[in-house]
Motif scaffolding. Sequence first.
Motif, PDB file in Angstrom:
ATOM      1  N   PRO A 142       0.825  -1.209   0.000  1.00  0.00           N
ATOM      2  CA  PRO A 142       0.000   0.000   0.000  1.00  0.00           C
ATOM      3  C   PRO A 142       0.863   1.264   0.000  1.00  0.00           C
ATOM      4  CG  PRO A 142      -0.815  -1.567   1.621  1.00  0.00           C
ATOM      5  CD  PRO A 142       0.495  -2.104   1.116  1.00  0.00           C
ATOM      6  N   ALA A 143       0.401   2.269  -0.725  1.00  0.00           N
ATOM      7  CA  ALA A 143       1.166   3.499  -0.911  1.00  0.00           C
ATOM      8  C   ALA A 143       1.519   4.175   0.403  1.00  0.00           C
ATOM      9  CB  ALA A 143       0.402   4.463  -1.816  1.00  0.00           C
ATOM     10  N   ASP A 144       0.579   4.252   1.338  1.00  0.00           N
ATOM     11  CA  ASP A 144       0.861   4.985   2.573  1.00  0.00           C
ATOM     12  C   ASP A 144       2.006   4.361   3.363  1.00  0.00           C
ATOM     13  OD1 ASP A 144      -0.785   2.798   3.132  1.00  0.00           O
ATOM     14  OD2 ASP A 144      -1.816   3.789   4.790  1.00  0.00           O
ATOM     15  N   SER A 145       2.010   3.053   3.520  1.00  0.00           N
ATOM     16  CA  SER A 145       3.101   2.423   4.278  1.00  0.00           C
ATOM     17  C   SER A 145       4.403   2.447   3.487  1.00  0.00           C
ATOM     18  CB  SER A 145       2.742   1.000   4.690  1.00  0.00           C
ATOM     19  OG  SER A 145       2.593   0.168   3.560  1.00  0.00           O
ATOM     20  N   ALA A 146       4.339   2.265   2.172  1.00  0.00           N
ATOM     21  CA  ALA A 146       5.551   2.263   1.349  1.00  0.00           C
ATOM     22  C   ALA A 146       6.218   3.634   1.347  1.00  0.00           C
ATOM     23  CB  ALA A 146       5.233   1.812  -0.065  1.00  0.00           C
ATOM     24  N   VAL A 147       5.436   4.697   1.195  1.00  0.00           N
ATOM     25  CA  VAL A 147       5.994   6.055   1.167  1.00  0.00           C
ATOM     26  C   VAL A 147       6.624   6.385   2.510  1.00  0.00           C
ATOM     27  CG1 VAL A 147       5.368   8.511   1.075  1.00  0.00           C
ATOM     28  CG2 VAL A 147       4.548   6.954  -0.691  1.00  0.00           C
ATOM     29  N   THR A 148       5.950   6.067   3.588  1.00  0.00           N
ATOM     30  CA  THR A 148       6.486   6.344   4.924  1.00  0.00           C
ATOM     31  C   THR A 148       7.800   5.593   5.141  1.00  0.00           C
ATOM     32  OG1 THR A 148       4.276   6.719   5.814  1.00  0.00           O
ATOM     33  CG2 THR A 148       6.007   6.184   7.402  1.00  0.00           C
ATOM     34  N   ALA A 149       7.820   4.313   4.810  1.00  0.00           N
ATOM     35  CA  ALA A 149       9.023   3.498   5.008  1.00  0.00           C
ATOM     36  C   ALA A 149      10.162   3.979   4.106  1.00  0.00           C
ATOM     37  CB  ALA A 149       8.718   2.025   4.746  1.00  0.00           C
ATOM     38  N   LEU A 150       9.848   4.354   2.870  1.00  0.00           N
ATOM     39  CA  LEU A 150      10.877   4.848   1.959  1.00  0.00           C
ATOM     40  C   LEU A 150      11.489   6.136   2.492  1.00  0.00           C
ATOM     41  CD1 LEU A 150      12.531   4.966  -0.633  1.00  0.00           C
ATOM     42  CD2 LEU A 150      10.528   5.995  -1.757  1.00  0.00           C
ATOM     43  N   ARG A 151      10.669   7.071   2.930  1.00  0.00           N
ATOM     44  CA  ARG A 151      11.174   8.347   3.457  1.00  0.00           C
ATOM     45  C   ARG A 151      12.041   8.113   4.704  1.00  0.00           C
ATOM     46  NH1 ARG A 151       9.549  12.707   0.882  1.00  0.00           N
ATOM     47  NH2 ARG A 151       9.993  14.113   2.619  1.00  0.00           N
ATOM     48  N   GLU A 152      11.645   7.169   5.544  1.00  0.00           N
ATOM     49  CA  GLU A 152      12.451   6.838   6.727  1.00  0.00           C
ATOM     50  C   GLU A 152      13.805   6.261   6.307  1.00  0.00           C
ATOM     51  OE1 GLU A 152      10.150   4.230   9.221  1.00  0.00           O
ATOM     52  OE2 GLU A 152       8.719   5.816   9.740  1.00  0.00           O
ATOM     53  N   ALA A 153      13.793   5.372   5.328  1.00  0.00           N
ATOM     54  CA  ALA A 153      15.043   4.772   4.855  1.00  0.00           C
ATOM     55  C   ALA A 153      15.941   5.816   4.198  1.00  0.00           C
ATOM     56  CB  ALA A 153      14.746   3.633   3.877  1.00  0.00           C
ATOM     57  N   LEU A 154      15.364   6.665   3.362  1.00  0.00           N
ATOM     58  CA  LEU A 154      16.154   7.714   2.717  1.00  0.00           C
ATOM     59  C   LEU A 154      16.772   8.645   3.751  1.00  0.00           C
ATOM     60  CD1 LEU A 154      13.767   8.426  -0.270  1.00  0.00           C
ATOM     61  CD2 LEU A 154      16.198   7.838  -0.498  1.00  0.00           C
ATOM     62  N   SER A 155      15.995   9.054   4.728  1.00  0.00           N
ATOM     63  CA  SER A 155      16.515   9.941   5.780  1.00  0.00           C
ATOM     64  C   SER A 155      17.577   9.246   6.617  1.00  0.00           C
ATOM     65  CB  SER A 155      15.379  10.405   6.702  1.00  0.00           C
ATOM     66  OG  SER A 155      14.496  11.236   6.020  1.00  0.00           O
ATOM     67  N   GLY A 156      17.319   7.992   6.961  1.00  0.00           N
ATOM     68  CA  GLY A 156      18.265   7.243   7.773  1.00  0.00           C
ATOM     69  C   GLY A 156      19.608   7.011   7.104  1.00  0.00           C
ATOM     70  N   TRP A 157      19.576   6.722   5.810  1.00  0.00           N
ATOM     71  CA  TRP A 157      20.814   6.410   5.094  1.00  0.00           C
ATOM     72  C   TRP A 157      21.471   7.642   4.481  1.00  0.00           C
ATOM     73  CZ3 TRP A 157      23.357   2.108   5.739  1.00  0.00           C
ATOM     74  CH2 TRP A 157      22.677   0.969   6.148  1.00  0.00           C
ATOM     75  N   PHE A 158      20.675   8.618   4.036  1.00  0.00           N
ATOM     76  CA  PHE A 158      21.238   9.705   3.231  1.00  0.00           C
ATOM     77  C   PHE A 158      20.908  11.100   3.756  1.00  0.00           C
ATOM     78  CE2 PHE A 158      20.214   6.024   0.482  1.00  0.00           C
ATOM     79  CZ  PHE A 158      21.503   5.537   0.395  1.00  0.00           C
ATOM     80  N   GLY A 159      20.432  11.196   4.988  1.00  0.00           N
ATOM     81  CA  GLY A 159      20.171  12.489   5.605  1.00  0.00           C
ATOM     82  C   GLY A 159      18.830  13.073   5.220  1.00  0.00           C
ATOM     83  N   THR A 160      18.506  14.213   5.797  1.00  0.00           N
ATOM     84  CA  THR A 160      17.226  14.861   5.491  1.00  0.00           C
ATOM     85  C   THR A 160      17.301  15.500   4.119  1.00  0.00           C
ATOM     86  OG1 THR A 160      17.949  16.849   6.636  1.00  0.00           O
ATOM     87  CG2 THR A 160      16.657  15.282   7.924  1.00  0.00           C
ATOM     88  N   PRO A 161      16.157  15.621   3.461  1.00  0.00           N
ATOM     89  CA  PRO A 161      16.187  16.206   2.108  1.00  0.00           C
ATOM     90  C   PRO A 161      16.539  17.682   2.121  1.00  0.00           C
ATOM     91  CG  PRO A 161      13.917  15.705   2.766  1.00  0.00           C
ATOM     92  CD  PRO A 161      14.817  15.224   3.846  1.00  0.00           C
TER      93      PRO A 161
END
Length: 161
Positions: A142-161
């Motif tokens: 589902p889009a809502d869980s995927a988007v949330t998890a992706l943003r968490e992973a991106l922030s965790g690995w590559f910093g805040t946008p």
Amino acid sequence: MSGCSQAQVALRRGHDPAAEALREVFQELLTDEQPLRRMGALVAGSDIRYPMPGANHHTLAGTFADDLTLHTDQGTTSLAALMHTARPLFLDLADRPELRESAQDWQQRVDVHTAKTDDRPADALLIRPDAHIAWAATIDEPADSAVTALREALSGWFGTP
């Protein structure tokens, strides 16, 4: 010294009948694809599975990314070819615009690509520069869980946008 390195040394050491028999058995095993792939991964270090922060990870998270054949608007390529930039990569394999849109906030640090592949392992992959998967969206997640998890992973690995 790792177990794999110790085994390599043991196979090269000695010329007694037991050592020769061990080498023969080992050579015979390596004629089969499965043991050959396993040994190749051990020697290359691509069998390593890194622990991921948080919970509820896709089974691919932390593993080395397989070299997928990718079909893009520019033609056929491979995951290995996309990784030549040595930059993080977000790969949309299921035409998920909501995931691509979320990843765009990191576009100065993460390359974003859309492609199709014959045997899709996930809807999307976030791949570190060392080719290990940092995050993956399950098929039809589902889009809502995927988007949330992706943003968490991106922030965790590559910093805040």
